[in-house]
Scaffold this active site. Structure first.
Site, PDB file in Angstrom:
ATOM      1  N   CYS A  60       1.230  -1.167  -0.163  1.00  0.00           N
ATOM      2  CA  CYS A  60       0.275   0.451  -0.010  1.00  0.00           C
ATOM      3  C   CYS A  60       0.601   1.020  -0.014  1.00  0.00           C
ATOM      4  O   CYS A  60       0.794   1.957  -1.039  1.00  0.00           O
ATOM      5  CB  CYS A  60      -0.886   0.398   1.414  1.00  0.00           C
ATOM      6  SG  CYS A  60      -2.302  -1.289   1.032  1.00  0.00           S
ATOM      7  N   ASP A  61       1.382   1.448   0.747  1.00  0.00           N
ATOM      8  CA  ASP A  61       3.212   2.130   0.803  1.00  0.00           C
ATOM      9  C   ASP A  61       3.430   2.917  -1.072  1.00  0.00           C
ATOM     10  O   ASP A  61       3.760   3.873  -0.921  1.00  0.00           O
ATOM     11  CB  ASP A  61       4.061   1.925   1.768  1.00  0.00           C
ATOM     12  CG  ASP A  61       5.550   3.225   1.759  1.00  0.00           C
ATOM     13  OD1 ASP A  61       4.651   3.580   2.947  1.00  0.00           O
ATOM     14  OD2 ASP A  61       6.277   2.937   0.596  1.00  0.00           O
TER      15      ASP A  61
END
Length: 164
Positions: A60-61
């Site tokens: 996600c980062d």
């Protein structure tokens, strides 16, 4: 109902499916300062909506960083939506030195997730997905990643966004 996998386990998505060619439904989310935001707040702009299960995880980062690096130069807006609390999103942005990232929280009532059909049943998380909307909120690109721990197709999403 759409089915995907998350960590190789089957998951059913709930909510109203949005497809390419549809006019995107409105939704209500919170920004990092607990202000209510909706699709109307980004009227007359093209939008790349990057949906992640949790901003504090590696994939996600990286997804958030990639879309913001590649698309932020465009004349539009990149929105990252998750069910993380606004405080966690704000902390993530600050600790990563990202000032231009627009993170929005759907934790309160899953308005975005239900309206776009990306709520992972039984998990209260949003499925990894990407939606590109034109200035009139018509969906010109949609990807719901079939395995939630995989990356979306960055190139196809960015191409759809840049071609608007």
């Amino acid at each position: 109902m759409t089915e995907i996998t998350f960590k190789n386990n089957p998951v059913t998505l709930s909510g109203q499916q949005v497809n390419e060619g549809d006019v995107a439904p409105n939704f209500t989310v919170l920004d990092n300062d607990l202000n209510q935001k909706s699709l109307d707040d980004y009227a007359n702009k093209k939008k790349l909506i990057s949906v992640v299960p949790s901003i504090d995880t590696g994939v996600c980062d990286q997804q958030t960083r990639k879309f913001n690096e590649e698309a932020s130069q465009e004349d539009g807006v990149v929105l990252t939506i998750s069910v993380d609390l606004p405080f966690a999103q704000k902390r993530w942005c600050a600790s990563n030195g990202l000032d231009n990232v627009v993170t929005l929280s759907d934790h309160r009532d899953l308005s975005f997730g239900e309206n776009f059909g990306v709520v992972m049943e039984g998990m209260r998380l949003l499925a990894r997905s990407v939606f590109v909307l034109d200035q009139d909120n018509k969906v010109v690109y949609k990807e719901i990643v079939s395995e939630g721990t995989n990356f979306p197709d960055f190139e196809k999403a960015l191409e759809a966004y840049q071609n608007l």
